[in-house]
Design a protein around this motif. Sequence first.
Motif, mmCIF file in Angstrom:
data_model
loop_
_atom_site.group_PDB
_atom_site.id
_atom_site.type_symbol
_atom_site.label_atom_id
_atom_site.label_comp_id
_atom_site.label_asym_id
_atom_site.label_seq_id
_atom_site.Cartn_x
_atom_site.Cartn_y
_atom_site.Cartn_z
ATOM 1 N N HIS A 60 0.848 -1.194 0.000
ATOM 2 C CA HIS A 60 0.000 0.000 0.000
ATOM 3 C C HIS A 60 0.881 1.240 0.000
ATOM 4 C CE1 HIS A 60 -2.511 -3.132 1.856
ATOM 5 N NE2 HIS A 60 -3.548 -2.469 1.373
ATOM 6 N N SER A 101 -1.626 -0.938 -3.570
ATOM 7 C CA SER A 101 -2.860 -0.160 -3.630
ATOM 8 C C SER A 101 -2.517 1.274 -3.245
ATOM 9 C CB SER A 101 -3.895 -0.728 -2.655
ATOM 10 O OG SER A 101 -4.236 -2.058 -3.001
ATOM 11 N N TYR A 102 -3.076 2.246 -3.970
ATOM 12 C CA TYR A 102 -2.774 3.654 -3.735
ATOM 13 C C TYR A 102 -3.953 4.328 -3.049
ATOM 14 C CZ TYR A 102 1.256 3.048 -6.758
ATOM 15 O OH TYR A 102 2.445 2.626 -7.285
ATOM 16 N N ALA A 122 -7.498 3.241 -10.081
ATOM 17 C CA ALA A 122 -7.234 2.319 -8.974
ATOM 18 C C ALA A 122 -7.180 2.988 -7.608
ATOM 19 C CB ALA A 122 -5.912 1.582 -9.227
#
Length: 302
Positions: free
Chosen positions: A123, A150-151, A191
């Motif tokens: 992350h 994951s952003y 995303a």
Amino acid sequence: MTLSRRTFLQGAAALPVLGAMPRLATANMALGSATLTTVSDGSLMLPGSFIFDPMPKDELAPILAQYGQDSERLTPECNLALYRDGTNTVLFDVGSGPDFMPTAGTIVDSLDAIGLAPEDITHVLFTHAHPDHIWGLLDDFDEPLFYEASYMMGRAEWDYWWNPETVNTIGDARAAFAVGAKRRMEAIEEAVMLFDDDDEVLPGIAALSTPGHTPGHMAFEVRQGTEAALIVGDAIGNHHVAFAKPGWESGSDQDGITAAATRQMLLDRLSQEQMALVGFHLPDGGMGRAEKEGSAYRFVSA
């Protein structure tokens, strides 16, 4: 002196390339069964006016002398926080990349020095979208460098930089900041996950709105049981004037009045609770505590 993009860039270019080989040492603390580490993205070279211009020079001079700080040159560290709890490997911000300053953009080497590769990051949480925090998002092929991650970004910060009017209203000195942020945000548009103040963005990590440096700047409280630390990003931007005179406006903040109120709030809380803090531009790896001294504060390195 009015700071323009030209004076900012000329001032930085005129400074000696001091410490171009970055210090890769890290700072560490345990939070229960988790660990919080800082990894270096090198350092910046800035003209002193970038911070000091709005400040009263007669009162500023003795503070800078006390801390051995040059009034003409700033070379702050860039310390990215890294949180590992056995499940998630979380990087707070992504650094400068190769296009901002020659002394910055070393995050990949720093991660490698502690046995991590970009694909190990699960992350990425952004404090804000200034160049030294987001321009490292893309690799040489304009693809996200941390491609398994994951952003996550605060909604107010995302909306501010995504707004097409921001480049026209941010001022000449920071117009390139807006263009650069938007280009990198476009790469993760489909995303990115957005969050708001007080959201638990991941287990043990809560967002805290800290506006002023940018409109949507976020800090993060990382907690395991009774042990906690506050990752403050640039809401507390240096170890000298920000602590000695938190109420002074700084030229580095987009909204100086709001940033000063935020800084005062954070230092009050950190000193009262004796909570550990991690600052992106604080010295010695950026970890330490805030101690109150009368109406001022002092940064004590971990």
